[in-house]
Motif scaffolding. Structure first.
Motif, PDB file in Angstrom:
ATOM      1  N   UNK B  95      28.244  40.550  36.027  1.00  0.00           N
ATOM      2  CA  UNK B  95      28.891  41.811  35.878  1.00  0.00           C
ATOM      3  C   UNK B  95      29.681  42.372  36.897  1.00  0.00           C
ATOM      4  N   UNK B  96      30.459  41.761  37.772  1.00  0.00           N
ATOM      5  CA  UNK B  96      31.427  42.349  38.935  1.00  0.00           C
ATOM      6  C   UNK B  96      32.318  43.274  38.260  1.00  0.00           C
ATOM      7  N   UNK B  97      32.398  44.572  38.892  1.00  0.00           N
ATOM      8  CA  UNK B  97      33.438  45.577  38.617  1.00  0.00           C
ATOM      9  C   UNK B  97      34.829  45.018  38.354  1.00  0.00           C
ATOM     10  N   UNK B  98      35.197  44.986  37.087  1.00  0.00           N
ATOM     11  CA  UNK B  98      36.625  44.378  36.910  1.00  0.00           C
ATOM     12  C   UNK B  98      37.566  44.994  37.617  1.00  0.00           C
ATOM     13  N   UNK B  99      37.437  46.362  37.920  1.00  0.00           N
ATOM     14  CA  UNK B  99      38.740  47.050  38.501  1.00  0.00           C
ATOM     15  C   UNK B  99      38.706  47.081  39.956  1.00  0.00           C
ATOM     16  N   UNK B 100      37.649  46.267  40.515  1.00  0.00           N
ATOM     17  CA  UNK B 100      37.508  46.406  41.983  1.00  0.00           C
ATOM     18  C   UNK B 100      37.882  44.810  42.425  1.00  0.00           C
ATOM     19  N   UNK B 101      38.525  44.894  43.730  1.00  0.00           N
ATOM     20  CA  UNK B 101      38.748  43.345  44.265  1.00  0.00           C
ATOM     21  C   UNK B 101      37.383  42.783  44.512  1.00  0.00           C
ATOM     22  N   UNK B 146      41.168  40.563  41.982  1.00  0.00           N
ATOM     23  CA  UNK B 146      39.969  41.046  41.246  1.00  0.00           C
ATOM     24  C   UNK B 146      38.769  39.995  41.186  1.00  0.00           C
ATOM     25  N   UNK B 148      37.065  39.707  38.612  1.00  0.00           N
ATOM     26  CA  UNK B 148      36.879  39.025  37.159  1.00  0.00           C
ATOM     27  C   UNK B 148      37.462  37.871  36.883  1.00  0.00           C
TER      28      UNK B 148
ATOM     29  N   UNK C 205      27.008  46.939  30.974  1.00  0.00           N
ATOM     30  CA  UNK C 205      26.936  45.776  31.874  1.00  0.00           C
ATOM     31  C   UNK C 205      27.057  46.576  33.143  1.00  0.00           C
ATOM     32  N   UNK C 206      28.361  47.175  33.409  1.00  0.00           N
ATOM     33  CA  UNK C 206      28.848  47.783  34.674  1.00  0.00           C
ATOM     34  C   UNK C 206      28.256  48.946  34.874  1.00  0.00           C
ATOM     35  N   UNK C 209      25.155  47.731  36.273  1.00  0.00           N
ATOM     36  CA  UNK C 209      25.253  47.246  37.755  1.00  0.00           C
ATOM     37  C   UNK C 209      25.483  48.380  38.869  1.00  0.00           C
ATOM     38  N   UNK C 227      37.059  54.299  37.030  1.00  0.00           N
ATOM     39  CA  UNK C 227      38.070  53.120  37.441  1.00  0.00           C
ATOM     40  C   UNK C 227      38.289  52.420  36.007  1.00  0.00           C
ATOM     41  N   UNK C 321      44.005  44.746  36.612  1.00  0.00           N
ATOM     42  CA  UNK C 321      42.782  45.235  36.924  1.00  0.00           C
ATOM     43  C   UNK C 321      42.087  46.123  35.866  1.00  0.00           C
ATOM     44  N   UNK C 322      42.666  45.878  34.497  1.00  0.00           N
ATOM     45  CA  UNK C 322      41.920  46.587  33.480  1.00  0.00           C
ATOM     46  C   UNK C 322      40.531  46.346  33.157  1.00  0.00           C
ATOM     47  N   UNK C 325      37.847  42.452  29.871  1.00  0.00           N
ATOM     48  CA  UNK C 325      37.547  40.648  30.285  1.00  0.00           C
ATOM     49  C   UNK C 325      36.253  40.318  29.293  1.00  0.00           C
TER      50      UNK C 325
END
Ligand SMILES: Nc1ncnc2c1ncn2[C@@H]1O[C@H](COP(=O)(O)OP(=O)(O)OP(=O)(O)O)[C@@H](O)[C@H]1O
Ligand SMILES: [Mg+2]
Lengths: 320, 259, 325
Positions: B95-101, B146, B148, C205-206, C209, C227, C321-322, C325
């Motif tokens: 679950x990486x934050x999708x909006x972050x690099x 990103x 994701x 999930x996020x 996290x 975000x 970056x949306x 996913x």
């Protein structure tokens, strides 16, 4: 289970962990608490106008509500005469909104079906896009459009109920599409696949499975869309005009509606009563009429909203 | 930087439902402890009580104590936020934050504690955490993309990098490999082997071979039936659990003769 | 199916054939209504343009004689200029007030309020959207305007150096600042509802996290919720801006109008918006005056269109970056 261990906690390690776990981050805590207060405050602030508004409309309007007020029109009522009513406006609102619903619901629901069940490619994308654009059409522009359309057909200065219904439809269709789209998307794909697997053709699947599952949601969407346009004033002001008499024919002649009535009475201001205030002449009767109509209108809108939500809550199958 | 955890008489509830009953166990520092058992026996539930993530669920609560080096995590003066900062967690699904690099993902936890971190320090931390998660070579050229966009296995290692970047005392992993292919799984297992020199690691797994490969000690949970609470049946050295467990049900479970 | 006897296969084919016919008809009806929507929108633009054309091509003398209150020797552009200015100023002020508030309310409902209550509290906010604009007009005129008069004069007196608060505070409160508040209240529920939906969709999930990294509730909101919802907030604000630009009755009933390029939002007789201007003059207008009003309506239409499309472009650019996913 062995109770003995190779690394028993020492006083030193306990102290270190304790300071780690109780470590105060005063800055972060303060920010967190401040934001909590702000977030609660935002909600409280939003309730102020709602309560003030409902209270003002109720307290100012309730005194004017009577059987006469609801069953009489304003025909031949002048100045401070308090005997008129809003019957003509109620009828106008019901007829025009009803017509707009008749136009908007089939188009809106079918478009939603198209977008959810068939929509692929450029056409679907542009429909989605322009439905979004349409939600942004200002209501007065919708009124002007309807006027321009009927000017083309009938020449200038035509004013009747249908024009208003067309104007309201322009506002209502995108709302219906959007909310119905959401409701159709809630129908799980497994249901559709189960129907296909039984050999049910696609159109029957849509009618019998998808629409039937989501009918409560669609009803809610339509009711909320009606509630959204029933209070529209500006497009009706330019497209339908005003009248003081009862007119139940939406294809001929001007019609009054509740919101337009409230506005007209408001702009009339105070009447002059030569002999001072009396039973037959009340100086601020127009304002009282405006508040009375506003109260009726707000009750209508609230009822539509509440019924809409209850329909969804009581009748929708539990999908999740 | 590893601490031991002592769990005593722990009962875990969801509302009125007692999900896990009467757990007492010791988790050794600088070792890998595996939790195994049939589905629904409360492994995840128990794991989440070790960093107070359990109480995030409405009406969820616990009775008993969980002590880290003798400090009760549920003590009144303990801050749950600090607990979670010191007990890192890796979830079943990456679950990486999708909006972050990728870079910001690694730094996400660090930035919460220390906003004014210098760019050079941040770069060092990103590099060392990604090295620690065996991901550096694969992503060093696209740190600003990103997170994701990575493969599932890479995303999971990114999540591990994110968890170890805050330098926790303990690392909890809930079936970290169940969404991954065998190659990624081996990469993560190797990583766990390396990480245990610095961290106390608790891992939930359904894969017996995995438990045997990576863990030093294994705890077997079981459940008597649906609606009944899960219980700790036995806990011992991994080799003992897999060769000569003291309980019959453990033997049935690890040899695949379960149920 | 492949090895069924020929007769059964023929029957199956026939049935499938008629189903296919129905399928096609149904499909075309659905597609047709989608196309109809495109046609309606095109019609709106075309008819407005067609009815506006006489005014757009008329000379300024002609317009000055036909249209009441039309200033001598001005082009159409110079004539709508102040109206466009007033419309934008009112809408932007309203948006500036409403957006932060709406985000706060949406967060309150999605992440702060007690879970049991949050749905009911959400309905309460939605009720603000249900109130017809004419009622906002009445309320703004009779309740809000008198209430804010002392506040406005205080702002004017002590913060008058700030351009927006300069000028002379009106004693009636029927000024653009008051209008902006009412507009903000009116667009609050739309922005709130859209943002709330996106916030609620933040993947568990996020959120977990963020919590597992040791985030406080606000930090959870900042790292996971906002975000994820950013493009949703933008489209929400866009919807709100669209409504504020086109809102007629509240402005018409509250604002004391003027036709200036003025930033004095506490001063009366400075501004007017396009929508209110049309609603005020249309019922009495005839001939070229009608065309002129439709032309101003066309300008409003173009502005809202541009706002909508611009905001869409912003949303599209953030796609990479949306959260999907
Ligand atoms: N959010 C929740 N609310 C209520 N009950 C829950 C919740 N999450 C889990 N449970 C219940 O708690 C019990 C233990 O669940 P848990 O997820 O801990 O099992 P598990 O051992 O991790 O299973 P698996 O191996 O399938 O992941 C189950 O009976 C489950 O139904
Ligand atoms: Mg689990």
């Amino acid at each position: 289970m062995s109770a003995t261990t190779a690394h028993p906690p020492t006083a030193e390690s306990t102290e270190r962990v304790r300071s780690m776990l109780t470590a105060a981050h005063p800055g972060r805590k303060r920010v967190d608490r401040t934001m909590t207060v702000l977030v609660w405050g935002a909600f409280a602030l939003a309730m102020v106008p709602l309560i003030s508004l409902l209270w003002t409309v109720t307290s100012n309007g309730i005194g004017r509500i009577s059987m006469d007020f609801l069953t009489l029109s304003m025909r031949n009522i002048f100045g401070g005469d308090p005997t008129g009513g809003i019957y003509h406006a109620i009828m106008g609102t019901l007829i025009i909104t009803g017509l707009a619903t008749l136009i908007s619901v089939p188009i809106g629901v079918l478009t939603a079906i198209y977008l959810v069940e068939y929509g692929r490619g450029a056409l679907a994308r542009s429909v989605t896009f322009f439905v979004d654009v349409m939600t942004g059409i200002p209501s007065i522009v919708a009124g002007l459009f309807a006027v321009a359309l009927f000017t083309l057909i009938l020449g200038p200065a035509a004013r009747f109920g249908l024009i208003g219904a067309v104007a309201l439809s322009v506002l209502m269709i995108p709302v219906v599409v959007r909310s119905c789209e959401e409701m159709l998307k809630l129908v799980p794909n497994e249901l559709r696949e189960a129907a296909y697997a039984l050999g049910v053709p696609k159109w029957l699947t849509i009618v019998k499975v998808v629409l039937r599952t989501s009918v409560a949601g669609l009803t809610t969407g339509v009711l909320l869309a009606i509630a959204r346009v029933i209070g529209e004033t500006a497009p009706l002001l330019v497209a339908v005009g005003v009248t003081d008499s009862i007119n139940t024919n939406p294809f001929e002649g001007r019609m009054m509606t509740l919101p337009v009535f409230a506005y007209r009475q408001y702009s009339q201001g105070l009447a002059t009563c030569p002999g001072g205030e009396s039973a037959t002449c009340i100086p601020d009767i127009a304002l009282q009429n405006a508040w009375g109509a506003a109260l009726v209108l707000i009750v209508l809108v609230l009822l539509l909203n509440i019924i809409g939500r209850l329909v969804n809550r009581w009748f929708s199958p539990k999908l999740r | 930087m590893a601490q031991r955890i002592d769990v005593k008489d722990l009962n875990i509830y969801y509302g009125d439902f007692l999900a896990v009953q009467d757990i007492t166990m010791t988790i050794e520092p600088k070792s890998v402890t595996a939790l195994i058992g049939p589905s629904g026996c409360g492994k995840s539930t128990f794991l989440r009580t070790l960093n107070r993530m359990h109480e995030v669920i409405p009406n969820a609560r616990v009775e008993g104590t969980v002590e880290m080096e003798g400090v009760d995590l549920y003590g009144s003066d303990v801050d749950p936020v600090a607990v979670r900062r010191n007990v890192g967690m890796v979830f079943q699904r990456p679950n990486p934050f999708p909006t972050m690099s990728i870079r910001d993902n690694v730094l996400a936890g660090v930035k919460l504690n220390n906003k004014r971190i210098s760019k050079a320090d941040a770069d060092d931390m990103v590099e060392s955490s990604l090295h620690g998660a065996n991901l550096w070579n694969e992503v060093k050229d696209r740190l600003e993309k990103p997170g994701s966009g990575l493969s599932g296995g890479q995303q999971q290692r990114l999540c591990i990098a994110r968890a170890i970047a805050v330098k926790p005392q303990v690392l909890l992993m809930d079936e970290p490999c169940s969404a991954l292919d065998p190659i990624s799984t081996i990469a993560i297992e190797d990583l766990i082997g390396e990480l245990k020199s610095e961290y106390t690691i608790v891992i939930v797994t359904h894969n017996m071979q995995q438990a045997a490969r990576v863990s030093d000690r294994t705890a077997f949970f079981n459940i008597a039936g649906t609606g009944k609470p899960g219980k700790l049946i036995e806990m011992d050295e991994t080799s003992t659990i897999f060769s000569s467990p003291s309980e019959k049900s453990t033997e049935d479970y690890v040899s695949g003769r379960f149920g | 199916m492949t090895d069924s006897p020929p007769r059964a296969r023929a029957r199956a084919t026939r049935r499938r054939g008629s189903d296919r016919g129905f399928n096609r008809v149904f499909r075309w009806i659905a597609v047709g209504s989608g196309v109809l929507i495109l046609a309606v929108l095109a019609a709106v633009a075309l008819f407005l343009l067609w009815q506006a054309w006489p005014a757009l091509t008329a000379g300024s003398d002609e317009l000055a004689t036909a249209v009441p209150r039309y200033p001598e020797d001005t082009s159409f552009v110079a004539y709508v200029g102040p109206l466009v200015f007033g419309t934008l100023l009112a809408a932007i002020l309203a948006l500036a007030i409403a957006t932060p508030l709406a985000i706060g309310i949406a967060l309150f409902i999605s992440h702060y309020a007690p879970r049991r209550l949050s749905q009911v509290l959400g309905y309460l906010v939605d009720l603000l959207a249900a109130v017809p604009s004419v009622i906002y007009g009445l309320w703004g005129f009779f309740v809000l305007a008198p209430f804010v008069v002392p506040i406005w004069s205080w702002l004017n007196e002590y913060l008058g150096w700030f351009p927006l608060f300069a000028g002379e505070a009106s004693p009636t409160g029927r000024v653009l600042a008051t209008v902006a508040i009412v507009l903000a209240v009116m667009i609050l529920p739309i922005i709130t509802a859209v943002s709330r939906e996106v916030f609620l969709q933040t993947p568990k999930l996020h959120e977990e996290a963020a919590l597992a990294l040791g985030a406080t509730r606000w930090e959870l909101v900042r790292t996971a919720v906002l975000p994820f919802g950013r493009s949703g907030i933008i489209s929400a604000a866009m919807l709100g801006l669209g409504r504020a630009l086109g809102e007629t009755m509240a402005v018409l009933m509250i604002l004391s109008p003027g036709f200036l390029y003025s930033f004095h939002i506490l001063d009366s007789a400075q501004h007017q918006t396009i929508a209110a201007y049309i609603a005020l003059d249309f019922p009495e207008a005839s001939g070229l005056a009608v065309n002129t009003l439709i032309a101003t309506g066309l300008v409003l239409f173009v502005i809202t269109l541009a706002v909508n499309m611009g905001a869409r472009a912003i949303v599209a650019r953030r796609k990479e970056f949306s959260g999907a996913n």
